[in-house]
Design an enzyme around this catalytic site. Structure first.
Site, PDB file in Angstrom:
ATOM      1  N   HIS A 483       0.812  -1.217   0.000  1.00 35.15           N
ATOM      2  CA  HIS A 483       0.000   0.000   0.000  1.00 35.15           C
ATOM      3  C   HIS A 483       0.840   1.260   0.000  1.00 35.15           C
ATOM      4  CE1 HIS A 483      -3.708  -1.957  -0.366  1.00 35.15           C
ATOM      5  NE2 HIS A 483      -3.227  -2.902   0.406  1.00 35.15           N
ATOM      6  N   ARG A 590     -10.723   2.547  -3.374  1.00 33.42           N
ATOM      7  CA  ARG A 590     -10.453   1.461  -2.421  1.00 33.42           C
ATOM      8  C   ARG A 590     -10.967   1.885  -1.045  1.00 33.42           C
ATOM      9  NH1 ARG A 590      -5.396   0.837  -5.658  1.00 33.42           N
ATOM     10  NH2 ARG A 590      -5.084  -1.382  -6.063  1.00 33.42           N
ATOM     11  N   ARG A 626     -15.475   0.620  -4.663  1.00 34.09           N
ATOM     12  CA  ARG A 626     -15.333  -0.810  -4.372  1.00 34.09           C
ATOM     13  C   ARG A 626     -15.641  -1.048  -2.894  1.00 34.09           C
ATOM     14  NH1 ARG A 626      -9.658  -3.813  -4.983  1.00 34.09           N
ATOM     15  NH2 ARG A 626      -9.237  -2.768  -3.012  1.00 34.09           N
ATOM     16  N   GLU A 726     -10.652 -10.840 -10.448  1.00 35.64           N
ATOM     17  CA  GLU A 726      -9.284 -10.984  -9.896  1.00 35.64           C
ATOM     18  C   GLU A 726      -9.023 -12.369  -9.333  1.00 35.64           C
ATOM     19  OE1 GLU A 726      -8.710  -8.118  -6.735  1.00 35.64           O
ATOM     20  OE2 GLU A 726     -10.774  -8.323  -6.046  1.00 35.64           O
ATOM     21  N   ASN A 749      -3.435  -7.218  -9.955  1.00 37.34           N
ATOM     22  CA  ASN A 749      -2.531  -7.476  -8.811  1.00 37.34           C
ATOM     23  C   ASN A 749      -2.866  -8.828  -8.198  1.00 37.34           C
ATOM     24  OD1 ASN A 749      -1.949  -4.832  -9.348  1.00 37.34           O
ATOM     25  ND2 ASN A 749      -3.015  -4.019  -7.568  1.00 37.34           N
ATOM     26  N   ASP A 750      -4.147  -9.039  -7.951  1.00 37.33           N
ATOM     27  CA  ASP A 750      -4.545 -10.316  -7.361  1.00 37.33           C
ATOM     28  C   ASP A 750      -4.639 -11.404  -8.413  1.00 37.33           C
ATOM     29  OD1 ASP A 750      -4.761 -10.088  -4.560  1.00 37.33           O
ATOM     30  OD2 ASP A 750      -6.407  -8.674  -4.863  1.00 37.33           O
ATOM     31  N   ARG A 760       1.794 -11.852  -4.178  1.00 34.45           N
ATOM     32  CA  ARG A 760       2.046 -10.561  -4.823  1.00 34.45           C
ATOM     33  C   ARG A 760       3.044  -9.703  -4.058  1.00 34.45           C
ATOM     34  NH1 ARG A 760      -3.745  -7.437  -4.239  1.00 34.45           N
ATOM     35  NH2 ARG A 760      -2.623  -5.470  -4.119  1.00 34.45           N
ATOM     36  N   CYS A 797      -8.140  -2.272 -13.484  1.00 33.10           N
ATOM     37  CA  CYS A 797      -7.747  -1.320 -12.433  1.00 33.10           C
ATOM     38  C   CYS A 797      -6.540  -1.814 -11.631  1.00 33.10           C
ATOM     39  CB  CYS A 797      -8.914  -1.019 -11.509  1.00 33.10           C
ATOM     40  SG  CYS A 797      -9.493  -2.463 -10.612  1.00 33.10           S
TER      41      CYS A 797
HETATM   42  C1  PEP Z   1      -6.071  -5.806  -7.870  1.00 35.98           C
HETATM   43  O1  PEP Z   1      -6.049  -6.853  -7.197  1.00 35.98           O
HETATM   44  O2  PEP Z   1      -5.546  -5.701  -8.991  1.00 35.98           O
HETATM   45  C2  PEP Z   1      -6.713  -4.607  -7.313  1.00 35.98           C
HETATM   46  C3  PEP Z   1      -6.879  -3.538  -8.043  1.00 35.98           C
HETATM   47  O3  PEP Z   1      -7.093  -4.660  -6.005  1.00 35.98           O
HETATM   48  P1  PEP Z   1      -6.112  -4.493  -4.744  1.00 35.98           P
HETATM   49  O4  PEP Z   1      -4.742  -4.147  -5.263  1.00 35.98           O
HETATM   50  O5  PEP Z   1      -6.691  -3.424  -3.895  1.00 35.98           O
HETATM   51  O6  PEP Z   1      -6.198  -5.840  -4.120  1.00 35.98           O
HETATM   52 MG    MG Z   2      -7.378  -7.068  -5.502  1.00 35.25          MG
END
Ligand code: PEP
Ligand code: MG
Length: 864
Positions: A483, A590, A626, A726, A749-750, A760, A797
């Site tokens: 983060h 988020r 979200r 995701e 990302n996920d 990740r 995203c």
């Molecule tokens: C993702 O997983 O790509 C995403 C945008 O959500 P986060 O990074 O908040 O898990």
């Molecule tokens: Mg995610």
């Protein structure tokens, strides 16, 4: 390998011993705990059936050593032997050694493949070693002798021998090796000397060799194959020691030891000549006195592009005295508040430990283990309770005074290492104080433009940053999707994360340069290097300025296809920056950031106001909110999230699973969203949806919230409902989900971590969890196809969407919208404007056929 069974009256005690042993041996030794009994009301006791099951669990054919705490544990172990088949029981030894020392010694010995009798012997010598260290060697009967009573280590079975005597723990090879002796003399490089972990590493390093190796310090000599024996020498950093080896492979064994010593005996490197470095990452004192002047560029994880250079300012959490007039509840109430805060702090530390171990490794995570031990120190919590009871102080005041006084007494100690523990105590103290007061972290305080250095930065720390004063960020922990990294990108601050011990040794005020695009870090750069970093920074600033100029125009490819470019935000305050950067809406708000770093959840009105404020900052533009994505790497202790009790939080109750399990919490958020939608065009997006049942359940709750608002006569508005794609299951069922969702947004990302089975946040598998991997890109292709077939828009995203180099590929894959951190928008729009659909489609086709992410990156670099 020899297995080990720990029999204890308390399961917690057994678990603690197991954790220690696993730390010593990196979990290589089969070790099971038979702790407590199966009676929830009276769990203390021992159970022969559990002992038997534990023996069966760890036996691999090389035998099992059983260590017990006391009393009935021995009887239970003996009964277990009677219950086992005779051929298994014959391979089991019950060991009289003291539990903790015995298990540690046995585990290390077993980890190097020693046989059952050697492991037993090593464990048995553990008490003698402790007695020796206390100056009370044991008699033959095992009774402690004082120095005056005539006992000598040499006379005592199992005790360390004096120089020249054979060590009884030495392996058989020692006596059977007539070869000439080889010697290795060296100065111990690690400041803390041969404490338990380096000693364990020495024993492990010698594992593959047959040679008899003795360790000599001054006049004393012990077997270098025994952690216990090495510990009795109490070798300190800077002292000269000699390893003396005999046997056929003596030279090779000494070479292995020389290599280990060259690596600081496996400890984190200390700053040259500095006495301030603790060898433990994350210590607040570190930044104050340690100094590193090496001019070389080193690396961390590139986290937010841009170049920065300036003086370093360390950020440590604040630890301020509570106001003197703070009202106190009854002692019982205040004690309960203290216990609750201590519990919450333990859970935060456990989560940090787990995350850090995954991201940066076990050793890096040890700081949090140590912090937990400080928290559990009976004197500290006990003194605070006593002050509350006797002086009727509020919990904050009692806790503050106890920590402050304890830290002060640490500071008075002559030992530098112990003095530095004061900083850890204050760190732990600040954590509990924050949890008691419910105050969010105050965030870093800077008085001049600086490069901010921190162990890690939480979302609230980031929210408090003044971008005018923060030239760049370097954190010791974290990965590119941590983060701190995500927020640094959204704020346009250059950042390198996961710099580990490299950052740890830098003092306040030292000049540091960083390139957030490459991960390079320069500490005290030489004048020529400094000039080139500064010109890199000037070029970056100029490019950013030029990109901003064209930011508000739409992003349309050369052949006329518009790709919508939206912003990812974590707070309403991010929205104006995003709009200024050319965002055409918010593609991902988020909302979990509203819930982090505080003591209680925001109520419906606070949430409504936040969602409305974000939408108001984007007048008339769509805003995708979200719903809470808690769990995984985002634990929220006060919500009683599941993460602390989960072995695999990323595969546990997170995202929509968490919300469906916390119905009331979820309904509050949905009501707040619907109410904010009364005046603004809001869309709702559910995270981590795996299959249509979850989407249906979430939509049913949205309906329930709507009906309740209707019944209460509260104004609310319509919302479109979409999902994050995701989880691989959602891709597989994308056709079904597309029938029920108004839009898809791909969270790479996920998705990347789940498709590739690669955490990740774990730098060691970063090449796998790369969203550019063709396996992930194929998932994107399939999701777009399902969306197109159903006639719903498909956005992305995840962090990949903001990567300028990847955008032609994403355009070629047919995405309708890209959502990214605000500062990335101008450049992204520019890239889209240079795209030709047919060429991008060809590029995508070629990328999908490649074998790995590195090949895709090469293709993108070559421009297809
Ligand atoms: C993702 O997983 O790509 C995403 C945008 O959500 P986060 O990074 O908040 O898990
Ligand atoms: Mg995610």
């Amino acid at each position: 390998m020899v297995g080990i069974v720990v029999v204890t009256h308390s399961a917690v005690l057994g678990q603690g011993v197991k954790e220690l042993a696993e730390q010593m041996t990196q979990g290589r030794v089969p070790l099971a705990v038979a702790g407590g009994i199966d009676d929830p009301d009276h769990p203390i006791g021992t159970d022969p059936v559990r002992v038997m099951a534990a023996i069966e669990e760890v036996q691999q054919g090389d035998g099992v050593l059983v260590l017990m705490d006391l009393g009935s544990a021995l009887m239970s172990a003996e009964t277990a032997l009677d219950l086992l088949p005779p051929e298994v029981a014959a391979q089991v030894r019950l060991c009289p050694a003291p539990l903790v020392e015995g298990v540690m010694a046995a585990a290390v010995q077993a980890s190097i493949g020693a046989d059952l009798d050697t492991v037993l012997r090593e464990a048995q010598s553990a008490l003698a070693v402790k007695a020796e260290l206390l100056g009370m060697p044991l008699s033959r009967e095992g009774i402690p002798l004082t120095r005056d009573s005539g006992g000598t280590g040499g006379d005592v079975p199992g005790a360390p021998r004096e120089a020249g005597e054979a060590d009884d723990a030495a392996p058989p090879a020692a006596t059977a090796a007539p070869e000439a002796s080889h010697e290795l003399t060296l100065m111990v490089p690690n400041r803390l000397g041969l404490h338990a972990r380096p000693a364990a590493r020495i024993v492990t390093a010698l594992g593959p060799f047959m040679a008899d190796v003795q360790l000599v310090r001054g006049e004393r000599m012990v077997s270098a194959r025994s952690v216990n024996r090495i510990a009795t020498l109490a070798v300190r950093g800077g002292e000269t020691i000699t390893f003396r080896a005999t046997g056929a492979d003596a030279a090779q064994a000494l070479r292995a030891l020389a290599d280990l010593a060259a690596e600081n005996f496996g400890d984190a490197p200390d700053a040259a000549g500095s006495s301030a470095v603790t060898g433990m990452p994350g210590t607040a004192a570190r930044g104050k006195a340690g100094a590193t002047a090496a001019p070389a560029a080193k690396g961390g994880v590139p986290a937010s592009p841009g170049v920065a250079v300036g003086p370093v300012a360390w950020h440590h959490p604040a630890f301020d005295a509570p106001p003197p007039d703070l009202a106190a509840g009854t002692p019982a109430e205040e004690t309960a508040r203290l216990e609750a805060a201590l519990d919450a702090a333990r859970r935060e530390l456990a989560a940090l430990e787990r995350r850090t171990a995954a991201v940066a490794g076990r050793q890096e995570a040890e700081i949090f283990v140590m912090h937990r031990l400080l928290l559990d120190d009976a004197t500290i919590a006990g003194d605070a309770r006593q002050r509350i009871a006797e002086r009727r102080e509020p919990a904050e005041a009692a806790w503050y005074v106890v920590i402050d006084e304890a830290a002060e007494s640490f500071r008075q100690l002559p030992e530098g290492y112990m003095r530095e523990r004061a900083a850890d105590l204050v760190d732990v103290g600040a954590r509990v104080l924050r949890l008691l007061t419910g105050a969010p972290p105050t965030g870093p305080r800077l008085d001049r433009p600086s490069v901010l250095l921190a162990t890690d930065l939480g979302p609230s720390d980031m929210a408090h940053l003044d971008p005018a004063l923060v030239l760049g960020i370097v954190t010791m922990q974290g990965g590119a999707t941590s983060h701190a990294a995500i927020l640094a990108r959204s704020m346009g601050i250059p950042a390198v994360v996961g710099a580990g011990a490299l950052a740890a040794n830098v003092a306040d005020g030292i000049t540091v340069g960083l390139d957030g695009a490459t991960g390079e870090i320069w500490i005290s750069p030489a004048p020529g290097v400094l000039a080139s970093i500064e010109s890199r920074r000037a070029a970056w600033l100029a490019a950013r300025q030029a990109a901003l100029a064209g930011a508000s125009r739409p992003a349309v490819t050369t052949d006329g296809r518009q790709v919508h470019v939206h912003a990812n935000i974590g707070a309403p305050a991010d929205a104006p920056v995003a709009l200024q950067s050319g965002a055409e809406g918010v593609g991902l708000f988020r909302t979990e950031f509203l819930f982090l770093d505080r003591a209680t959840a925001p109520d419906e009105e606070e949430q409504r106001a936040a969602y409305a404020a974000a939408a108001a900052a984007m007048p008339g533009l769509p805003v995708v909110v979200r719903t809470l994505d808690i769990g995984g790497d985002k634990p929220v202790p006060y919500l009683g999230d599941f993460a602390a009790g989960e072995d695999n939080p990323f595969l546990g109750v997170r995202g929509i699973r968490f919300c469906l399990a916390r119905r009331e919490l979820f309904l509050t958020q949905l009501r707040a969203l619907l109410r904010a939608a009364a005046e603004h065009p809001l869309r709702v997006m559910f995270p981590m949806v795996a299959h249509p049942g979850e989407l249906a359940a979430a939509k049913a709750l949205l309906d329930e919230a709507r009906h309740a608002l209707n019944a209460e006569g509260l104004p609310h508005g319509p919302v479109e409902v979409g999902i994050m794609v995701e989880v691989p299951a959602a891709v597989a069922l994308a056709d079904q989900l597309a029938r029920e969702a108004a839009f898809f947004s791909i969270g790479t990302n996920d998705l990347a971590q789940y498709v590739m089975a690669a955490d990740r946040g774990n730098a060691a598998v970063a090449d796998l969890s790369d969203a550019l991997h063709p396996a992930v890109l194929r998932m994107v292709r399939d999701t777009v196809a399902a969306g197109n077939a159903a006639g719903i828009p498909v956005a992305m995203c995840g962090e990949l969407a903001g990567s300028a180099e990847a955008i032609p590929l994403l355009v070629g894959l047919g995405l309708d919208e890209l959502s990214m951190n605000g500062p990335a928008i101008p450049r992204a729009k520019d890239v889209v404007r240079g795209c030709d659909m047919a060429a991008c489609a060809r590029l995508a086709e070629r990328a999908l056929d490649l074998p790995d992410a590195a090949a895709v990156r090469r293709l993108l670099k070559e421009g297809g």
